[in-house]
Design a protein around this motif. Structure first.
Motif, PDB file in Angstrom:
ATOM      1  N   ASN A 101      -6.294  -5.670   3.747  1.00  0.00           N
ATOM      2  CA  ASN A 101      -6.354  -4.768   4.910  1.00  0.00           C
ATOM      3  C   ASN A 101      -6.067  -3.327   4.512  1.00  0.00           C
ATOM      4  O   ASN A 101      -6.680  -2.385   5.027  1.00  0.00           O
ATOM      5  CB  ASN A 101      -5.370  -5.219   5.991  1.00  0.00           C
ATOM      6  CG  ASN A 101      -5.840  -6.443   6.742  1.00  0.00           C
ATOM      7  OD1 ASN A 101      -7.031  -6.754   6.742  1.00  0.00           O
ATOM      8  ND2 ASN A 101      -4.922  -7.149   7.384  1.00  0.00           N
ATOM      9  N   LYS A 102      -5.106  -3.141   3.585  1.00  0.00           N
ATOM     10  CA  LYS A 102      -4.789  -1.791   3.121  1.00  0.00           C
ATOM     11  C   LYS A 102      -5.986  -1.195   2.404  1.00  0.00           C
ATOM     12  O   LYS A 102      -6.339  -0.026   2.623  1.00  0.00           O
ATOM     13  CB  LYS A 102      -3.574  -1.828   2.191  1.00  0.00           C
ATOM     14  CG  LYS A 102      -3.103  -0.449   1.749  1.00  0.00           C
ATOM     15  CD  LYS A 102      -2.660   0.391   2.941  1.00  0.00           C
ATOM     16  CE  LYS A 102      -2.211   1.761   2.533  1.00  0.00           C
ATOM     17  NZ  LYS A 102      -1.771   2.579   3.686  1.00  0.00           N
ATOM     18  N   SER A 105      -8.601  -0.217   4.853  1.00  0.00           N
ATOM     19  CA  SER A 105      -8.263   1.009   5.589  1.00  0.00           C
ATOM     20  C   SER A 105      -8.542   2.255   4.765  1.00  0.00           C
ATOM     21  O   SER A 105      -8.870   3.315   5.310  1.00  0.00           O
ATOM     22  CB  SER A 105      -6.794   0.988   6.021  1.00  0.00           C
ATOM     23  OG  SER A 105      -5.927   1.213   4.916  1.00  0.00           O
ATOM     24  N   ALA A 109     -12.001   4.912   5.707  1.00  0.00           N
ATOM     25  CA  ALA A 109     -11.558   6.140   6.373  1.00  0.00           C
ATOM     26  C   ALA A 109     -12.703   7.150   6.292  1.00  0.00           C
ATOM     27  O   ALA A 109     -13.096   7.573   5.205  1.00  0.00           O
ATOM     28  CB  ALA A 109     -10.302   6.682   5.709  1.00  0.00           C
ATOM     29  N   ILE A 116     -10.455   5.461  10.802  1.00  0.00           N
ATOM     30  CA  ILE A 116     -10.578   4.194  10.081  1.00  0.00           C
ATOM     31  C   ILE A 116     -11.338   3.183  10.932  1.00  0.00           C
ATOM     32  O   ILE A 116     -10.980   2.924  12.081  1.00  0.00           O
ATOM     33  CB  ILE A 116      -9.186   3.633   9.726  1.00  0.00           C
ATOM     34  CG1 ILE A 116      -8.439   4.630   8.830  1.00  0.00           C
ATOM     35  CG2 ILE A 116      -9.315   2.285   9.030  1.00  0.00           C
ATOM     36  CD1 ILE A 116      -7.001   4.247   8.579  1.00  0.00           C
ATOM     37  N   TYR A 118     -12.271   0.019   9.511  1.00  0.00           N
ATOM     38  CA  TYR A 118     -12.016  -1.299   8.928  1.00  0.00           C
ATOM     39  C   TYR A 118     -13.312  -2.077   8.695  1.00  0.00           C
ATOM     40  O   TYR A 118     -13.300  -3.295   8.557  1.00  0.00           O
ATOM     41  CB  TYR A 118     -11.064  -2.118   9.808  1.00  0.00           C
ATOM     42  CG  TYR A 118      -9.644  -1.611   9.762  1.00  0.00           C
ATOM     43  CD1 TYR A 118      -8.805  -1.932   8.706  1.00  0.00           C
ATOM     44  CD2 TYR A 118      -9.156  -0.768  10.767  1.00  0.00           C
ATOM     45  CE1 TYR A 118      -7.505  -1.443   8.656  1.00  0.00           C
ATOM     46  CE2 TYR A 118      -7.857  -0.273  10.716  1.00  0.00           C
ATOM     47  CZ  TYR A 118      -7.043  -0.614   9.662  1.00  0.00           C
ATOM     48  OH  TYR A 118      -5.762  -0.133   9.606  1.00  0.00           O
TER      49      TYR A 118
END
Length: 292
Positions: A101-102, A105, A109, A116, A118
């Protein structure tokens, strides 16, 4: 959260228009990327030797390679006028939700806004539509649009992963904007680490003083020489928060336009732990590296 783009350029991004695009997404092994795909990464290819010395990728993962572009012109004189999005990034196992997930993100971006989505697909579609709108308004422009990203694991230790994001964005003008950002991740607590997680509460003054002394030495400046040729506010040295944890010290990077012109490129600054022993929190992620 770090914004993937520095708010420096006054380029205008306009609204959207649909058009047919081509798209390929593939996942390839880490070994293949190491020998082939890294050559494609503009920023990685330009990485300074000090970064190669202090960073080491030691996590196991596969690498996703995403590419999408607008339809190219059949006119030979206009062959370079197209938009494309490219991203190379780690793809961990499905149970590594925090890491994935990081990473998502970071790579989704949107340029200039930092919004963001995703979804790399949605983010790229919007970017390419903006190019098509630009081309509609300026059909004779030879410029294309580029959004090129590479994200890698730079360093890993117990419950710690450091990511390095390299990006290059071009939406017209004399040149694009290249930037490098670091993300220090606490895998146990599932959060991004800040300097306040590593250093005592009153660290700022001493850390800045140590950093400035190293900066001046690196730049060939005397202790009291004015910083007239740099972009520091009020000509006073300031340490940014774009840092990476390494075994040797805290590694900071100033991106182009941050303190120097684009032509002068990035400025790196390594602060050895030996210089800031008294600032380091006991039992923090970096405390074990102090005497190494």
């Amino acid at each position: 959260m770090k914004n993937i783009i520095l708010a420096i350029c006054g380029l205008t991004i306009v609204a959207c228009q649909n058009n047919k695009t081509t798209n390929t997404v593939e996942v390839i092994s880490d070994s293949v990327v190491s020998s082939v795909s890294i050559a494609e990464m503009v920023s990685i290819a330009k990485m300074d030797s000090i970064e190669k010395t202090f960073f080491k990728d030691s996590l196991a993962y596969k690498v996703a390679h995403y590419y999408k572009e607008t339809k190219r012109s059949n006119n030979a004189t206009d062959s370079s006028s197209y938009g494309y999005v490219k991203a190379i990034y780690p793809n961990f196992a499905v149970n590594q939700k925090f890491l994935n997930n990081k990473i998502l993100s970071i790579i989704t971006a949107e340029p200039w806004t930092g919004n963001i989505t995703y979804s790399i697909e949605k983010a790229s579609e919007k970017f390419l539509k903006e190019y098509l709108e630009f081309k509609k308004d300026y059909p004779d422009s030879p410029a294309g649009y580029t959004w090129d990203q590479s994200l890698k694991v730079s360093f890993q230790d117990v419950n710690l992963a450091v990511l390095t994001s390299n990006s290059y964005i071009y939406t017209g003008g004399a040149h694009g904007l290249e930037s490098v950002l670091y993300f220090n991740l606490d895998l146990k607590s599932e959060k991004e680490l800040a300097l306040t997680d590593l250093l005592n509460g009153n660290y700022k003054n001493k850390l800045t003083a140590v950093a400035e002394s190293i900066f001046r030495k690196n730049e060939g400046l005397t202790e009291d020489e004015p910083l007239d040729n740099y972009f520091f506010e009020n000509k006073i040295f300031k340490l940014n928060e774009n840092f990476a944890i390494t075994k040797k010290g805290l590694f900071f990077t100033y991106n182009p336009y941050e303190i120097k012109s684009y032509a002068e490129g990035r400025t790196n600054l390594l602060i050895p732990y030996s210089r800031i022993k008294d600032l380091i929190k006991p039992n923090s992620f970096i405390s074990k590296y102090v005497n190494k």
